[in-house]
Write an enzyme that holds these catalytic residues in place. Structure first.
Site, PDB file in Angstrom:
ATOM      1  N   ARG A  29       0.834  -1.202   0.000  1.00 27.16           N
ATOM      2  CA  ARG A  29       0.000   0.000   0.000  1.00 27.16           C
ATOM      3  C   ARG A  29       0.869   1.252   0.000  1.00 27.16           C
ATOM      4  O   ARG A  29       1.752   1.409   0.829  1.00 27.16           O
ATOM      5  CB  ARG A  29      -0.913  -0.003   1.226  1.00 27.16           C
ATOM      6  CG  ARG A  29      -1.840   1.190   1.278  1.00 27.16           C
ATOM      7  CD  ARG A  29      -2.982   0.960   2.235  1.00 27.16           C
ATOM      8  NE  ARG A  29      -2.607   1.136   3.626  1.00 27.16           N
ATOM      9  CZ  ARG A  29      -3.478   1.128   4.639  1.00 27.16           C
ATOM     10  NH1 ARG A  29      -4.764   0.933   4.405  1.00 27.16           N
ATOM     11  NH2 ARG A  29      -3.069   1.296   5.871  1.00 27.16           N
TER      12      ARG A  29
ATOM     13  N   GLY B 298      -0.668   4.866  -1.308  1.00 24.73           N
ATOM     14  CA  GLY B 298      -1.630   5.892  -0.902  1.00 24.73           C
ATOM     15  C   GLY B 298      -2.991   5.325  -0.524  1.00 24.73           C
ATOM     16  O   GLY B 298      -3.865   6.048  -0.049  1.00 24.73           O
TER      17      GLY B 298
ATOM     18  N   HIS C   1      -5.541   4.316  -2.372  1.00 25.57           N
ATOM     19  CA  HIS C   1      -6.700   4.777  -3.150  1.00 25.57           C
ATOM     20  C   HIS C   1      -7.271   3.717  -4.083  1.00 25.57           C
ATOM     21  O   HIS C   1      -8.155   4.010  -4.880  1.00 25.57           O
ATOM     22  CB  HIS C   1      -6.336   6.022  -3.965  1.00 25.57           C
ATOM     23  CG  HIS C   1      -6.322   7.279  -3.145  1.00 25.57           C
ATOM     24  ND1 HIS C   1      -5.511   7.419  -2.054  1.00 25.57           N
ATOM     25  CD2 HIS C   1      -7.029   8.431  -3.244  1.00 25.57           C
ATOM     26  CE1 HIS C   1      -5.708   8.613  -1.516  1.00 25.57           C
ATOM     27  NE2 HIS C   1      -6.634   9.247  -2.212  1.00 25.57           N
ATOM     28  N   ASP C   2      -6.748   2.509  -4.008  1.00 20.99           N
ATOM     29  CA  ASP C   2      -7.258   1.463  -4.889  1.00 20.99           C
ATOM     30  C   ASP C   2      -8.786   1.378  -4.800  1.00 20.99           C
ATOM     31  O   ASP C   2      -9.340   1.304  -3.701  1.00 20.99           O
ATOM     32  CB  ASP C   2      -6.647   0.118  -4.513  1.00 20.99           C
ATOM     33  CG  ASP C   2      -6.926  -0.931  -5.561  1.00 20.99           C
ATOM     34  OD1 ASP C   2      -6.062  -1.131  -6.429  1.00 20.99           O
ATOM     35  OD2 ASP C   2      -8.029  -1.523  -5.540  1.00 20.99           O
TER      36      ASP C   2
ATOM     37  N   SER D  82      -4.997  -3.060  -1.982  1.00 21.06           N
ATOM     38  CA  SER D  82      -3.723  -2.793  -1.301  1.00 21.06           C
ATOM     39  C   SER D  82      -3.799  -3.072   0.197  1.00 21.06           C
ATOM     40  O   SER D  82      -2.783  -3.092   0.873  1.00 21.06           O
ATOM     41  CB  SER D  82      -3.280  -1.350  -1.542  1.00 21.06           C
ATOM     42  OG  SER D  82      -4.285  -0.445  -1.143  1.00 21.06           O
TER      43      SER D  82
ATOM     44  N   GLY E 215      -1.658   8.253  -3.807  1.00 22.20           N
ATOM     45  CA  GLY E 215      -0.263   7.864  -3.586  1.00 22.20           C
ATOM     46  C   GLY E 215       0.512   7.754  -4.891  1.00 22.20           C
ATOM     47  O   GLY E 215       0.004   7.238  -5.888  1.00 22.20           O
TER      48      GLY E 215
ATOM     49  N   GLY F 296       2.928   5.783  -5.459  1.00 20.04           N
ATOM     50  CA  GLY F 296       3.283   4.394  -5.747  1.00 20.04           C
ATOM     51  C   GLY F 296       2.305   3.697  -6.669  1.00 20.04           C
ATOM     52  O   GLY F 296       2.663   3.276  -7.772  1.00 20.04           O
TER      53      GLY F 296
ATOM     54  N   ASN G 286      -6.042   1.748 -13.087  1.00 23.32           N
ATOM     55  CA  ASN G 286      -6.092   2.603 -11.899  1.00 23.32           C
ATOM     56  C   ASN G 286      -7.532   2.794 -11.404  1.00 23.32           C
ATOM     57  O   ASN G 286      -7.740   3.289 -10.302  1.00 23.32           O
ATOM     58  CB  ASN G 286      -5.458   3.961 -12.182  1.00 23.32           C
ATOM     59  CG  ASN G 286      -4.032   4.048 -11.638  1.00 23.32           C
ATOM     60  OD1 ASN G 286      -3.580   3.166 -10.912  1.00 23.32           O
ATOM     61  ND2 ASN G 286      -3.337   5.113 -11.985  1.00 23.32           N
ATOM     62  N   TYR G 287      -8.501   2.446 -12.251  1.00 23.11           N
ATOM     63  CA  TYR G 287      -9.890   2.397 -11.802  1.00 23.11           C
ATOM     64  C   TYR G 287     -10.271   0.921 -11.733  1.00 23.11           C
ATOM     65  O   TYR G 287     -11.166   0.452 -12.423  1.00 23.11           O
ATOM     66  CB  TYR G 287     -10.812   3.140 -12.770  1.00 23.11           C
ATOM     67  CG  TYR G 287     -10.664   4.648 -12.780  1.00 23.11           C
ATOM     68  CD1 TYR G 287      -9.895   5.303 -11.821  1.00 23.11           C
ATOM     69  CD2 TYR G 287     -11.306   5.424 -13.740  1.00 23.11           C
ATOM     70  CE1 TYR G 287      -9.770   6.683 -11.827  1.00 23.11           C
ATOM     71  CE2 TYR G 287     -11.190   6.808 -13.747  1.00 23.11           C
ATOM     72  CZ  TYR G 287     -10.414   7.427 -12.787  1.00 23.11           C
ATOM     73  OH  TYR G 287     -10.301   8.794 -12.798  1.00 23.11           O
TER      74      TYR G 287
HETATM   75  C1  LIG Z   1     -10.391  10.035  -4.695  1.00 21.11           C
HETATM   76  C2  LIG Z   1      -9.613   9.442  -5.837  1.00 21.11           C
HETATM   77  C3  LIG Z   1      -9.166  10.258  -6.853  1.00 21.11           C
HETATM   78  C4  LIG Z   1      -8.429   9.736  -7.914  1.00 21.11           C
HETATM   79  N1  LIG Z   1      -8.020  10.565  -8.924  1.00 21.11           N
HETATM   80  C5  LIG Z   1      -7.310  10.062  -9.950  1.00 21.11           C
HETATM   81  C6  LIG Z   1      -6.866  10.896 -11.020  1.00 21.11           C
HETATM   82  O1  LIG Z   1      -7.106  12.098 -11.046  1.00 21.11           O
HETATM   83  N2  LIG Z   1      -6.160  10.319 -12.029  1.00 21.11           N
HETATM   84  C7  LIG Z   1      -5.870   8.977 -12.039  1.00 21.11           C
HETATM   85  O2  LIG Z   1      -5.214   8.519 -12.983  1.00 21.11           O
HETATM   86  N3  LIG Z   1      -6.296   8.170 -11.055  1.00 21.11           N
HETATM   87  C8  LIG Z   1      -7.001   8.666 -10.021  1.00 21.11           C
HETATM   88  N4  LIG Z   1      -7.415   7.833  -9.028  1.00 21.11           N
HETATM   89  C9  LIG Z   1      -7.065   6.406  -9.092  1.00 21.11           C
HETATM   90  C10 LIG Z   1      -5.664   6.173  -8.521  1.00 21.11           C
HETATM   91  O3  LIG Z   1      -4.693   6.621  -9.441  1.00 21.11           O
HETATM   92  C11 LIG Z   1      -5.446   4.682  -8.279  1.00 21.11           C
HETATM   93  O4  LIG Z   1      -6.379   4.215  -7.338  1.00 21.11           O
HETATM   94  C12 LIG Z   1      -4.030   4.404  -7.811  1.00 21.11           C
HETATM   95  O5  LIG Z   1      -3.735   3.039  -7.975  1.00 21.11           O
HETATM   96  C13 LIG Z   1      -3.846   4.822  -6.367  1.00 21.11           C
HETATM   97  O6  LIG Z   1      -2.539   4.686  -5.938  1.00 21.11           O
HETATM   98  P1  LIG Z   1      -2.289   4.595  -4.352  1.00 21.11           P
HETATM   99  O7  LIG Z   1      -0.845   4.384  -4.132  1.00 21.11           O
HETATM  100  O8  LIG Z   1      -2.968   5.714  -3.677  1.00 21.11           O
HETATM  101  O9  LIG Z   1      -3.139   3.301  -4.018  1.00 21.11           O
HETATM  102  P2  LIG Z   1      -2.880   1.922  -3.286  1.00 21.11           P
HETATM  103  O10 LIG Z   1      -4.242   1.470  -2.905  1.00 21.11           O
HETATM  104  O11 LIG Z   1      -1.862   2.044  -2.222  1.00 21.11           O
HETATM  105  O12 LIG Z   1      -2.302   1.000  -4.430  1.00 21.11           O
HETATM  106  C14 LIG Z   1      -3.002   0.722  -5.631  1.00 21.11           C
HETATM  107  C15 LIG Z   1      -2.453  -0.549  -6.260  1.00 21.11           C
HETATM  108  O13 LIG Z   1      -1.062  -0.429  -6.488  1.00 21.11           O
HETATM  109  C16 LIG Z   1      -0.329  -1.371  -5.682  1.00 21.11           C
HETATM  110  N5  LIG Z   1       0.824  -0.657  -5.138  1.00 21.11           N
HETATM  111  C17 LIG Z   1       0.793   0.426  -4.332  1.00 21.11           C
HETATM  112  N6  LIG Z   1       2.032   0.818  -4.051  1.00 21.11           N
HETATM  113  C18 LIG Z   1       2.871  -0.017  -4.697  1.00 21.11           C
HETATM  114  C19 LIG Z   1       4.284  -0.116  -4.778  1.00 21.11           C
HETATM  115  N7  LIG Z   1       5.070   0.728  -4.137  1.00 21.11           N
HETATM  116  N8  LIG Z   1       4.825  -1.114  -5.512  1.00 21.11           N
HETATM  117  C20 LIG Z   1       4.036  -1.993  -6.157  1.00 21.11           C
HETATM  118  N9  LIG Z   1       2.684  -1.954  -6.119  1.00 21.11           N
HETATM  119  C21 LIG Z   1       2.106  -0.970  -5.390  1.00 21.11           C
HETATM  120  C22 LIG Z   1      -1.298  -1.823  -4.615  1.00 21.11           C
HETATM  121  O14 LIG Z   1      -0.967  -3.100  -4.124  1.00 21.11           O
HETATM  122  C23 LIG Z   1      -2.600  -1.792  -5.372  1.00 21.11           C
HETATM  123  O15 LIG Z   1      -2.683  -2.923  -6.213  1.00 21.11           O
HETATM  124  C24 LIG Z   1      -8.143   8.338  -7.946  1.00 21.11           C
HETATM  125  C25 LIG Z   1      -8.596   7.512  -6.924  1.00 21.11           C
HETATM  126  C26 LIG Z   1      -9.332   8.047  -5.871  1.00 21.11           C
HETATM  127  C27 LIG Z   1      -9.830   7.137  -4.777  1.00 21.11           C
END
Ligand SMILES: Cc1cc2nc3c(=O)[nH]c(=O)nc-3n(C[C@H](O)[C@H](O)[C@H](O)COP(=O)(O)OP(=O)(O)OC[C@H]3O[C@@H](n4cnc5c(N)ncnc54)[C@H](O)[C@@H]3O)c2cc1C
Ligand SMILES: *[C@@H]1O[C@H](CO)[C@@H](O)[C@H](O)[C@H]1NC(C)=O
Ligand SMILES: *[C@@H]1O[C@H](CO)[C@@H](O)[C@H](O)[C@H]1NC(C)=O
Ligand SMILES: *[C@@H]1O[C@H](CO)[C@@H](O)[C@H](O)[C@H]1NC(C)=O
Ligand SMILES: *[C@@H]1O[C@H](CO)[C@@H](O)[C@H](O)[C@H]1NC(C)=O
Ligand SMILES: *[C@@H]1O[C@H](CO)[C@@H](O)[C@H](O)[C@H]1NC(C)=O
Ligand SMILES: *[C@@H]1O[C@H](CO)[C@@H](O)[C@H](O)[C@H]1NC(C)=O
Length: 495
Positions: free
Chosen positions: A105, A107, A109-110, A115, A177, A179, A445-446
């Site tokens: 995990r 950020g 935001h999955d 995550s 996040g 990542g 990412n969605y």
């Molecule tokens: C409120 C909101 C707004 C958003 N706005 C946008 C937007 O404007 N544009 C856009 O493109 N997307 C957007 N998204 C989607 C977002 O880009 C994806 O949900 C993205 O995967 C989130 O990354 P995270 O690190 O926060 O999530 P996490 O839930 O931490 O990770 C998402 C996925 O990536 C994996 N992962 C995380 N970190 C790593 C790492 N270091 N190494 C390997 N795998 C990892 C996790 O296991 C999981 O499968 C939005 C989502 C939300 C909830």
């Protein structure tokens, strides 16, 4: 969680997850893992088991979709919050040694909570990278290293601190996040000019299946290609990205024009579809379609907000504007790491030709049937059309007019969750004739765990190839190949 969701986790993992179950766990799992981690000099203050009083708050702190931390949803055996790269290596080595699943995990935001939740592969632990969040921006050579636990807001803030004529073409929401976002593609208000976040990555550091740290040169171009758009969790644990900031004007013009979508009057929306992808690449106009109450009669109406950004005034101000804040709001806002209180289910589609007006009428009607729906229309074209389908795993490029993001939200305690889920599934079915086909595209990412499900008579089977080609089209084959090579070759080195 409903039961349809779980089987696709199985395939997702069977094919794509890094850590296969190898041995049966000796119990208690926590003790074994804690022992292994402490042999790698991991401080106990970074390890949370359900015994620790802050376990729940740490789990929830980066869970952006509250429905995946409800009591009925499986919880990790422990949460580990590394403070350094070597801690991440230890986590990979220990979880592999004891055959325990690792969820990574950054950020949180999955969309489907993957995550921090694993339904089929249990037991599992969560590797929460929130403490790995340093950012170093080097304006002179136009590069920045950013660790995965940083948020997009923190990245934008650190770049803006160094230069008001540099930015980075990533997502709109500042709490996402770095990542998960970049590895899944990552789009935002600069996409028509500069493409996706993943298109602007020049190096990365990753921990592979054997716990080794690899940079671009050491991982090779195939793996470096794979991690820029395939979505997280498949190819190792990404530690940091080296990105290329892009030039932005020190002034940006923003506007939002909100119209009531009257029944029988979909002309403007129809017209938008004909021009949105053809406008100058310095201009992006997205549409937010939602339901609000009129102030006078409290009657529910559908509104369409045409939200425009013209790169010609302060880009960071336009970011605030896109998030609904006044452009003169203090930039410190970008550093906040809020979680939401609303649960949601989202789905995406790519549209290649304008949707006829009668279908827009039907959309209007369907929106009024749901409590808190939102449909975002994001225009493509510009740089998005200039990058080929094969450049990165993200294939939805030339020929895409715009992307749909369908959303339904509900608040804590809502008793109608099944109704909300069926609303969005039914909308998605209805849209079938009007969106991309063979395959119907999706955006990793969605993440949408409905996608792997194939109906055979009255039973549902889960097929990886189904969601694989939706997210990646032809690139799916190459991803499978890279995945196979990476796992086998790295194991061969292990003697
Ligand atoms: C409120 C909101 C707004 C958003 N706005 C946008 C937007 O404007 N544009 C856009 O493109 N997307 C957007 N998204 C989607 C977002 O880009 C994806 O949900 C993205 O995967 C989130 O990354 P995270 O690190 O926060 O999530 P996490 O839930 O931490 O990770 C998402 C996925 O990536 C994996 N992962 C995380 N970190 C790593 C790492 N270091 N190494 C390997 N795998 C990892 C996790 O296991 C999981 O499968 C939005 C989502 C939300 C909830
Ligand atoms: C959790 O509890 C264990 C055992 O009591 C302790 O060693 C550890 O430091 C605690 N972790 C945190 C983060 O407080
Ligand atoms: C958690 O607490 C229980 C009982 O209080 C104890 O048996 C168990 O060993 C503890 N687990 C850890 C990992 O400290
Ligand atoms: C809209 O009005 C309904 C009652 O007509 C009310 O229940 C709901 O909370 C209102 N929604 C908003 C966003 O004000
Ligand atoms: C932002 O601008 C508005 C009106 O233009 C003004 O009322 C407000 O005080 C300003 N806020 C800040 C933080 O400067
Ligand atoms: C975060 O939450 C605080 C307090 O609820 C709120 O004032 C602020 O606007 C929120 N920030 C963002 C970026 O949503
Ligand atoms: C399909 O559903 C019917 C009625 O629910 C049931 O009798 C039948 O066995 C099911 N068929 C399969 C293949 O599961």
């Amino acid at each position: 969680m409903n039961s349809i969701i779980s089987p696709s986790f199985y395939i997702l993992s069977a094919l794509f997850l890094l850590f296969a179950l190898q041995t049966t766990l000796s119990s208690p799992i926590q003790q074994t893992l804690i022992q292994c981690l402490s042999q790698h000099s991991i401080p106990s203050s970074t390890i949370y088991t359900p015994n620790n009083s802050s376990f729940s708050s740490v789990l929830v702190s980066r869970a952006q979709n509250p429905r995946f931390v409800e009591p009925t949803v499986p919880k990790p055996e422990l949460i580990f919050t590394p403070l350094s790269e070597s801690h991440v290596q230890a986590a990979v080595i220990c979880s592999k040694e004891f055959g325990i699943h690792l969820r990574v995990r950054s950020g949180g935001h999955d969309f489907e909570g993957v995550s921090y939740v694993s339904i089929i592969e249990t037991p599992f632990i969560v590797l929460d990278l929130t403490n790995l969040r340093s950012i170093s921006v080097n304006i002179n050579d136009n590069s920045a290293w950013v660790q995965v636990g940083a948020t997009l807001g923190e990245l934008y803030y650190r770049i803006a601190e160094k230069s008001n004529v540099h930015g980075f073409p990533a997502g709109i929401c500042p709490t996402v996040g770095v990542g998960g976002h970049i590895t899944g593609g990552g789009y935002g208000i600069l996409m028509r000019k500069y493409g996706l976040a993943a298109d602007n990555v020049i190096d990365a550091r990753i921990v592979d299946v054997n716990g080794r740290v690899l940079d671009r040169e050491a991982m090779g171009e195939d793996l470096f290609w794979a991690i820029r758009g395939s979505g997280g969790g498949s190819f190792g644990v990404i530690l940091s990205w080296k990105i290329k900031p892009v030039a932005v004007p020190d002034t940006v013009t923003v506007f939002t024009v909100t119209k009531i979508l009257e029944q029988g009057d979909t002309k403007l929306l129809y017209r938008w579809q004909q021009v949105a992808d053809k406008l100058d690449e310095n201009l992006l106009i997205r549409v937010l379609m939602q339901v609000t109450n009129t102030s006078t009669t409290s009657e529910r109406i559908v509104t369409t907000s045409y939200q425009g950004v013209f790169l010609g005034a302060c880009w960071i101000g336009s970011l605030l504007d896109s998030n609904g804040f006044p452009v003169n709001t203090s930039l410190e806002l970008l550093l906040q790491r809020n979680t939401t209180s609303a649960s949601f289910k989202g789905k995406a589609d790519f549209v290649r030709e304008p949707i006829p007006e009668f279908a827009l009428e039907e959309l209007h009607k369907r929106l009024l049937e749901e409590d808190i729906p939102l449909i975002v229309w994001t225009p493509y074209g510009g740089m998005m059309s200039k990058i080929t389908e094969y450049e990165t795993p993200f294939p939805h490029r030339k020929g895409t007019v715009f992307k749909f993001h369908y959303f339904t939200n509900w608040l804590d305690g809502d008793k109608n969750v099944p109704k909300h889920i069926s609303w969005i599934r039914s909308l998605y079915n209805y849209m079938t004739p009007y969106v991309s086909k063979f395959p119907r595209g999706a955006y990793v990412n969605y993440r949408d765990l409905d996608l792997g499900i194939k109906k055979k008579g009255n039973t549902s089977v889960i097929q990886a190839s189904v969601w694989g080609v939706k997210y990646y089209k032809d690139n799916f084959k190459r991803l499978v190949k890279v995945k196979t090579e990476v796992d086998i070759s790295r194991q061969l080195f292990q003697t």
